[in-house]
Design an enzyme around this catalytic site. Structure first.
Site, PDB file in Angstrom:
ATOM      1  N   CYS A  33       0.550  -1.163  -0.523  1.00  0.00           N
ATOM      2  CA  CYS A  33      -0.235   0.146   0.084  1.00  0.00           C
ATOM      3  C   CYS A  33       0.259   1.138  -0.088  1.00  0.00           C
ATOM      4  CB  CYS A  33      -0.731  -0.449   1.754  1.00  0.00           C
ATOM      5  SG  CYS A  33      -0.174  -0.433   2.730  1.00  0.00           S
ATOM      6  N   CYS A 102      -2.263  -3.605   9.177  1.00  0.00           N
ATOM      7  CA  CYS A 102      -1.722  -2.517   9.036  1.00  0.00           C
ATOM      8  C   CYS A 102      -1.028  -2.411  10.453  1.00  0.00           C
ATOM      9  CB  CYS A 102      -3.096  -1.488   9.071  1.00  0.00           C
ATOM     10  SG  CYS A 102      -3.725  -1.608   7.824  1.00  0.00           S
TER      11      CYS A 102
HETATM   12 FE1  FES Z   1      -1.801   0.456   3.889  1.00  0.00          FE
HETATM   13 FE2  FES Z   1      -2.589   0.176   6.215  1.00  0.00          FE
HETATM   14  S1  FES Z   1      -3.554   0.374   4.718  1.00  0.00           S
HETATM   15  S2  FES Z   1      -0.866   0.218   6.535  1.00  0.00           S
END
Ligand code: FES
Length: 144
Positions: A33, A102
């Site tokens: 991400c 996360c």
């Molecule tokens: Fe990347 Fe939460 S979506 S750390």
């Protein structure tokens, strides 16, 4: 979807910012991400007397860093090292399975900051045990 505690720590994160002249810094990122977390610690007599963070990431990552810095403050390095992402998620009253990764950033960030401190002080580095719990082991997909 999110617990009140997650929302509280997301909206009013504790310990945001940098520590001047930190004793240890840990920067970690999730390649999928692109979210980044930086943890700063101040250590006196083997105790984490202050912890702060800067997180460029999703709400769950911000809530996790806020909770993790709260949890390690006042702990010995040994105890802080034991803090698992699962414990962070539990303290937040749960994270949705897709957001468990996360909280892994918080565990890794604390570990890196502790090892940074140990390196600077000529102490042997501690080894990362794979303590993380992802609900889907290899699934690091981030969905914002
Ligand atoms: Fe990347 Fe939460 S979506 S750390």
């Amino acid at each position: 979807m999110y617990s009140d505690t997650v929302m509280d720590h997301f909206k009013n994160p504790r310990n945001v910012g940098e520590i001047e002249n930190p004793d240890g810094v840990g920067e970690v990122g999730n390649p999928v991400c692109g979210d980044i977390m930086k943890i700063f610690i101040k250590v006196t007599n083997n105790i984490i007397v202050d912890a702060k963070f800067k997180t460029f990431g999703c709400g769950a990552a911000i809530a996790s860093s806020s909770m993790a810095t709260e949890l390690v403050r006042g702990k010995t390095l040994e105890d802080a090292w034991q803090l698992s992402n699962k414990a962070v998620a539990e303290a937040l009253e749960g994270l949705p399975p897709i957001k468990m990764h996360c909280s892994v950033l918080a565990e890794e960030g604390i570990h890196k900051a502790i090892n940074d401190y140990r390196k600077k002080n000529g102490l042997p580095l501690w080894e990362e045990k794979k303590t993380h719990s992802h609900d889907h082991a290899e699934d690091l997909t981030c969905e914002h």
